[in-house]
Each structure stands twice: as structure tokens, then as C-alpha cells.
Design a protein around this motif. Structure first.
Motif, PDB file in Angstrom:
ATOM      1  N   GLY A 325     -12.583 -12.088  12.864  1.00 42.95           N
ATOM      2  CA  GLY A 325     -13.794 -12.571  13.516  1.00 42.95           C
ATOM      3  C   GLY A 325     -13.555 -13.749  14.438  1.00 42.95           C
ATOM      4  N   SER A 326     -12.437 -14.448  14.252  1.00 43.58           N
ATOM      5  CA  SER A 326     -12.142 -15.601  15.108  1.00 43.58           C
ATOM      6  C   SER A 326     -11.921 -15.191  16.559  1.00 43.58           C
ATOM      7  N   GLY A 327     -11.397 -13.974  16.766  1.00 49.78           N
ATOM      8  CA  GLY A 327     -11.128 -13.498  18.123  1.00 49.78           C
ATOM      9  C   GLY A 327      -9.884 -14.077  18.750  1.00 49.78           C
ATOM     10  N   SER A 328      -9.178 -14.977  18.053  1.00 53.66           N
ATOM     11  CA  SER A 328      -7.947 -15.549  18.602  1.00 53.66           C
ATOM     12  C   SER A 328      -6.802 -14.562  18.445  1.00 53.66           C
ATOM     13  N   VAL A 329      -5.837 -14.613  19.352  1.00 53.93           N
ATOM     14  CA  VAL A 329      -4.700 -13.699  19.303  1.00 53.93           C
ATOM     15  C   VAL A 329      -3.925 -13.892  18.009  1.00 53.93           C
ATOM     16  N   VAL A 330      -3.678 -15.150  17.629  1.00 52.16           N
ATOM     17  CA  VAL A 330      -2.928 -15.433  16.398  1.00 52.16           C
ATOM     18  C   VAL A 330      -3.671 -14.882  15.182  1.00 52.16           C
ATOM     19  N   GLY A 331      -4.988 -15.118  15.129  1.00 55.91           N
ATOM     20  CA  GLY A 331      -5.777 -14.636  14.003  1.00 55.91           C
ATOM     21  C   GLY A 331      -5.791 -13.125  13.909  1.00 55.91           C
ATOM     22  N   VAL A 332      -5.937 -12.457  15.045  1.00 48.78           N
ATOM     23  CA  VAL A 332      -5.998 -10.992  15.050  1.00 48.78           C
ATOM     24  C   VAL A 332      -4.637 -10.392  14.693  1.00 48.78           C
ATOM     25  N   VAL A 333      -3.544 -10.990  15.172  1.00 48.57           N
ATOM     26  CA  VAL A 333      -2.206 -10.502  14.808  1.00 48.57           C
ATOM     27  C   VAL A 333      -1.985 -10.660  13.307  1.00 48.57           C
ATOM     28  N   ALA A 334      -2.336 -11.829  12.758  1.00 48.25           N
ATOM     29  CA  ALA A 334      -2.194 -12.049  11.314  1.00 48.25           C
ATOM     30  C   ALA A 334      -3.041 -11.053  10.530  1.00 48.25           C
ATOM     31  N   PHE A 335      -4.242 -10.782  11.026  1.00 45.92           N
ATOM     32  CA  PHE A 335      -5.144  -9.806  10.402  1.00 45.92           C
ATOM     33  C   PHE A 335      -4.498  -8.432  10.356  1.00 45.92           C
ATOM     34  N   MET A 336      -3.933  -8.009  11.471  1.00 47.40           N
ATOM     35  CA  MET A 336      -3.306  -6.689  11.544  1.00 47.40           C
ATOM     36  C   MET A 336      -2.072  -6.593  10.651  1.00 47.40           C
ATOM     37  N   VAL A 337      -1.244  -7.627  10.670  1.00 46.88           N
ATOM     38  CA  VAL A 337      -0.013  -7.606   9.870  1.00 46.88           C
ATOM     39  C   VAL A 337      -0.337  -7.556   8.379  1.00 46.88           C
ATOM     40  N   LEU A 338      -1.235  -8.429   7.924  1.00 46.18           N
ATOM     41  CA  LEU A 338      -1.584  -8.470   6.501  1.00 46.18           C
ATOM     42  C   LEU A 338      -2.249  -7.171   6.051  1.00 46.18           C
ATOM     43  N   GLY A 339      -3.238  -6.725   6.822  1.00 45.50           N
ATOM     44  CA  GLY A 339      -3.982  -5.543   6.422  1.00 45.50           C
ATOM     45  C   GLY A 339      -3.126  -4.287   6.381  1.00 45.50           C
ATOM     46  N   LEU A 340      -2.317  -4.089   7.394  1.00 46.17           N
ATOM     47  CA  LEU A 340      -1.507  -2.864   7.439  1.00 46.17           C
ATOM     48  C   LEU A 340      -0.284  -2.940   6.534  1.00 46.17           C
ATOM     49  N   ALA A 341       0.207  -4.147   6.226  1.00 50.76           N
ATOM     50  CA  ALA A 341       1.256  -4.280   5.210  1.00 50.76           C
ATOM     51  C   ALA A 341       0.704  -3.875   3.846  1.00 50.76           C
ATOM     52  N   LEU A 342      -0.513  -4.305   3.525  1.00 52.08           N
ATOM     53  CA  LEU A 342      -1.162  -3.885   2.283  1.00 52.08           C
ATOM     54  C   LEU A 342      -1.403  -2.381   2.275  1.00 52.08           C
ATOM     55  N   MET A 343      -1.715  -1.834   3.443  1.00 49.45           N
ATOM     56  CA  MET A 343      -1.903  -0.392   3.553  1.00 49.45           C
ATOM     57  C   MET A 343      -0.628   0.336   3.137  1.00 49.45           C
ATOM     58  N   GLY A 344       0.524  -0.151   3.560  1.00 44.12           N
ATOM     59  CA  GLY A 344       1.793   0.462   3.180  1.00 44.12           C
ATOM     60  C   GLY A 344       2.030   0.416   1.680  1.00 44.12           C
ATOM     61  N   PHE A 345       1.656  -0.712   1.053  1.00 43.70           N
ATOM     62  CA  PHE A 345       1.878  -0.850  -0.385  1.00 43.70           C
ATOM     63  C   PHE A 345       1.005   0.111  -1.193  1.00 43.70           C
ATOM     64  N   THR A 346      -0.195   0.381  -0.715  1.00 44.32           N
ATOM     65  CA  THR A 346      -1.057   1.307  -1.451  1.00 44.32           C
ATOM     66  C   THR A 346      -0.767   2.768  -1.082  1.00 44.32           C
ATOM     67  N   TYR A 347      -0.288   3.004   0.142  1.00 46.19           N
ATOM     68  CA  TYR A 347      -0.098   4.366   0.621  1.00 46.19           C
ATOM     69  C   TYR A 347       1.229   4.969   0.166  1.00 46.19           C
ATOM     70  N   GLY A 348       2.268   4.144   0.033  1.00 44.00           N
ATOM     71  CA  GLY A 348       3.593   4.655  -0.315  1.00 44.00           C
ATOM     72  C   GLY A 348       3.632   5.492  -1.580  1.00 44.00           C
ATOM     73  N   PRO A 349       3.144   4.956  -2.725  1.00 45.38           N
ATOM     74  CA  PRO A 349       3.207   5.728  -3.983  1.00 45.38           C
ATOM     75  C   PRO A 349       2.020   6.661  -4.190  1.00 45.38           C
ATOM     76  N   LEU A 350       1.051   6.662  -3.276  1.00 43.29           N
ATOM     77  CA  LEU A 350      -0.207   7.363  -3.516  1.00 43.29           C
ATOM     78  C   LEU A 350      -0.023   8.873  -3.666  1.00 43.29           C
ATOM     79  N   GLY A 351       0.805   9.468  -2.809  1.00 43.88           N
ATOM     80  CA  GLY A 351       0.994  10.911  -2.865  1.00 43.88           C
ATOM     81  C   GLY A 351       1.531  11.366  -4.215  1.00 43.88           C
ATOM     82  N   THR A 352       2.541  10.665  -4.713  1.00 44.15           N
ATOM     83  CA  THR A 352       3.112  11.009  -6.012  1.00 44.15           C
ATOM     84  C   THR A 352       2.110  10.759  -7.125  1.00 44.15           C
TER      85      THR A 352
END
Length: 435
Positions: A325-352
Motif C-alpha cells: 500500500g505504500s506504493g514505494s519501489v522498495v516496499g513493493v519489491v519487499a512485498f513481492m519477494v516475501l509473498g512469493l517466497a512464502l508461496m514457494g514454501f507452501t507450493y513445493g510439498p503441496l502436490g505430494t
């Protein structure tokens, strides 16, 4: 392991990865076009916000088609075999994607244009509904006992790779063409060019063998006449738990991709040339954490990794406003990195984790249905709901939406872990088995 076994294993893993990469590439180019192109070319009579919401409505159609694909392809995957069904699923998805690139726009065909777009989107969902479960089974049913999550991770890698390829293609096109050229013909290129990828995927899949687990099911007469009926009558509670156990994964991903792209361009002031590279940075972390999560899952347990990842997703939901919501480049990059890193942690073992609890005779149908029903509840409406929440109540409301989804998922995953520890094995009745 002998040299020939090594070659066979590599071929199976590549086939599971290549297929899902192609399928997700096709799926994501639609998601990107739903934000950048379709509101203008297929829904031009509406104002900008309404056109975007209408475009998101066609985006959601595929998620309602996916359970139908799960039942259809799951039936033949459990009755005929994993290999032949995966080839059919890839063809269904691929041909629908190519057709989208050839569609007339509203200016040419009027109301027929969005109707044809919706029809093609339906067949995209139908194909992907049969793709995911088969690809996961292709990998896990060929895996050693102590590497189930590691093998099951390979089809999951198709998601970030497909996203990077689709976003990279759109970035390249927007850099090489003017806005007028992009809207005139450039947007069609990724859809039509996917024909090459489909051909490669078919070639790879036609060269693999059937999985050992399915071969044993044939030998032991463990196939069932109607897999869907067996799942609903004998494994309904497991299906419900699996569906909600994947809920937060879907909500998170489509908030981080479709909603974030739309909101970032329309309300935060980013251009698509600025925002797409930021998303790609985040997706790199998505791809990196998938193998890490699978490695951990084989050592500490799949449910343990998934429960921790889900809890952290709930916390991440509270960071939507200060970061995105801050709209700053640093904030949005941090948002994307954190959110999609968590996505990897939940998605990796999900299929099995979703496929293993189901018996072999109904595993394709059961796992596919759980995953794709989660798509309906978690992803189909996520961009629409998130846009509505953000417009009326602000970005923080979207984060709370994700937190609520993570609580539901945590409880479902806990239920699956209890089921795995305490439920007696359920055998198939003679009426359910093949005669």
C-alpha cells in the motif's frame, strides 16, 4: 541405480516439469492479458474499472472448468493410465491457448468476441484441471520412498518457470512494439507461439512409460469403475480437507500476480514496464523456495513445512498496507519477494501432500479434485474480491482476506495430518473395483 534407470528417471521428471511449465505459461499469458489487453479489446463499451472486472470474470471461468477437467481426465487417468491422459490434457490446454491468439476483437465481432474468449478460457481450465494431478502422480509414483516431496516438487516448478517465461515474453513485446502495435497484434504473439511449446511437451510425454504404481494397480485389479463415485463415497472428508488445505496457496498467488499487477498499474502509478520486472524478481524467489521446501519436507515432514508456511502467510497478510500500500519501489519489491517466497514454501510439498493420502485407484481423481476445487474457492474470485475490497476499504482489507484464508488452510492441514496418523486404511469394495 543403473544408467538406464537414471535416464528413465530424468525423462519422467523432465516430462512432469515440461508439461506443467507449458500449461502454466498458457495460463499466465491469459492472466497478464486479462489485465493489460482484454479490458480494452474485448470489453471496450464499459468504463475502465468495469471493463477490468469483466475481464477478471472471464479469467475466473477457467477455475470453474478445472474441477470438470479433474473429473474427466481423472476418470481416464485412474482407469486408462497417467501417460495417455496427460497427453490429452496438454492438447486440450494448448489448442485453446492458440485459439485465443486468433480470436476477433469486439471491434470486429461485437458481442461474439467476449463469448468466444470465455469459451476458450473454459477449455484452458478444462485442460489444466487434468494436467496438474497427472503430472504430480507421474513424478511421485516414480519416486523413492524417502524422496517423495523432492520428486513431487518438479511439476510444481512449472508454475514459476511458466510465469517467468510468460512475463518475459510480454516484457519483450512491450519493449519492441509501440502501444498501438501491442494492442493491434503484439498481444497475440505469446498465444500463437505457445504451439511450439505444446509440440515439445507432446514429444516428451509420448516417450515416457506408465508409472509403476499404476501398473501394480492393474496387476492387483485395484482400478475402480467410477473413480469419482469412490472418492465421494469413501474419501469425501479427505477431499474437503485437501480442498481447504490448498486454499491459502491459491489466494496468495493470485493476489501476488493478477491483483497486484492490476492495482499496481491502475492505482499505485506504476507502468507495466516498471511493474512486470518487480513481479519477476518475486517469482525468482518463488522458484528458489520450492526445492528448498521439498528438501525440508522429506526431512521434517510435509505437514510440518506446510503448517509453518501457512502460519507465516497469515502474518504476511498483515503487511499488505505497509509494504504494498505504500506504493514505494522498495516496499513493493519487499512485498513481492516475501509473498512469493512464502508461496514457494507452501507450493513445493503441496502436490505430494494432497495426492499421497488417496489410494492409487482413485488418486488422480481425488488429488486433482482437491487441488482444483481449491482453485474455485481460493483463486477464481481472488482478483475480483481483492479489487472490490481495495476499492471500498483499502489495501489492508485485502491482506486481512489473505489472513482469513490462511487460518482456514491451517485448520484443514492440521486435519489432514490427523487423518494420516489415525485413519485406518480404506479398502475398495468389490463393487467399486474393476470386474
Amino acid at each position: 541405480m543403473t544408467g538406464s534407470e537414471n535416464v528413465s528417471t530424468r525423462r519422467v521428471l523432465f516430462a512432469s516439469l515440461a508439461g506443467t511449465t507449458i500449461e502454466f505459461f498458457d495460463f499466465y499469458i491469459y492472466a497478464t492479458a486479462a489485465v493489460l489487453v482484454f479490458p480494452q479489446l474485448f470489453f471496450p463499451s464499459a468504463d475502465a474499472t468495469t471493463a477490468t472486472l469483466q475481464s477478471f470474470a472471464t479469467f475466473s471461468i477457467a477455475f470453474f472448468a478445472r474441477p470438470i477437467g479433474a473429473v474427466l481426465f481423472g476418470h481416464f487417468g485412474d482407469r486408462v493410465g497417467r501417460k495417455a491422459t496427460l497427453v490429452a490434457a496438454l492438447l486440450t490446454m494448448g489448442l485453446a491457448t492458440i485459439a485465443i491468439g486468433l480470436l476477433p476483437t469486439y471491434a470486429t465481432a461485437g458481442v461474439w468476441a467476449p463469448l468466444l474468449l470465455a469459451l476458450c478460457r473454459f477449455f484452458q481450465g478444462l485442460g489444466l484441471g487434468g494436467e496438474w494431478g497427472g503430472a504430480v502422480l507421474l513424478a511421485t509414483e516414480n519416486a523413492p520412498k524417502d524422496k517423495k516431496a523432492w520428486f513431487g516438487m518438479f511439476p510444481q516448478l512449472g508454475a514459476p518457470i511458466g510465469f517467468l517465461c510468460s512475463t518475459g515474453v510480454f516484457l519483450a513485446i512491450t519493449e519492441l512494439l509501440t502501444d498501438q502495435q501491442f494492442l493491434s497484434f503484439g498481444w497475440r504473439i505469446p498465444f500463437i507461439a505457445s504451439a511450439v511449446l505444446v509440440f515439445v511437451g507432446l514429444y516428451v510425454r509420448l516417450r515416457i512409460s506408465e508409472t509403476p504404481a499404476f501398473q501394480k494397480a492393474i496387476e492387483k485389479n485395484e482400478r475402480v469403475r467410477v473413480p469419482l463415485a469412490a472418492v465421494l463415497s469413501r474419501h469425501l472428508w479427505l477431499l474437503v480437507l485437501g480442498t481447504f488445505g490448498a486454499l491459502a496457496t491459491f489466494v496468495l498467488f493470485y493476489l501476488m500476480t493478477v491483483f497486484a499487477l492490476s492495482w499496481g498499474i491502475s492505482d499505485l502509478g506504476f507502468t507495466r514496464q516498471q511493474f512486470l520486472p518487480i513481479q519477476m524478481i518475486g517469482v525468482l524467489f518463488f522458484g528458489l523456495t520450492i526445492p528448498l521446501s521439498a528438501w525440508l519436507a522429506d526431512r521434517v515432514g510435509r505437514q510440518t513445512v506446510l503448517l509453518w508456511a501457512t502460519a507465516l502467510i497469515g502474518v504476511f497478510g498483515l503487511l499488505f498496507e505497509p509494504l504494498f500500500g505504500s506504493g514505494s519501489v522498495v516496499g513493493v519489491v519487499a512485498f513481492m519477494v516475501l509473498g512469493l517466497a512464502l508461496m514457494g514454501f507452501t507450493y513445493g510439498p503441496l502436490g505430494t501432500a494432497l495426492s499421497e493420502p488417496f489410494p492409487v485407484g482413485v488418486r488422480y481423481t481425488g488429488a486433482s479434485l482437491a487441488f482444483n476445487l481449491a482453485g474455485i474457492f481460493g483463486a477464481s474470485l481472488a482478483p475480483y474480491v481483492a479489487t472490490t475490497l481495495a476499492t471500498k476499504f483499502g489495501v489492508q482489507a485485502v491482506g486481512l482476506y489473505l489472513t482469513a484464508a490462511s487460518i482456514i488452510t491451517f485448520l484443514a492441514l492440521w486435519g489432514i495430518s490427523r487423518h494420516a496418523r489415525g485413519a485406518p486404511a480404506v479398502s475398495l469394495t468389490s463393487q467399486e473395483q474393476t470386474g
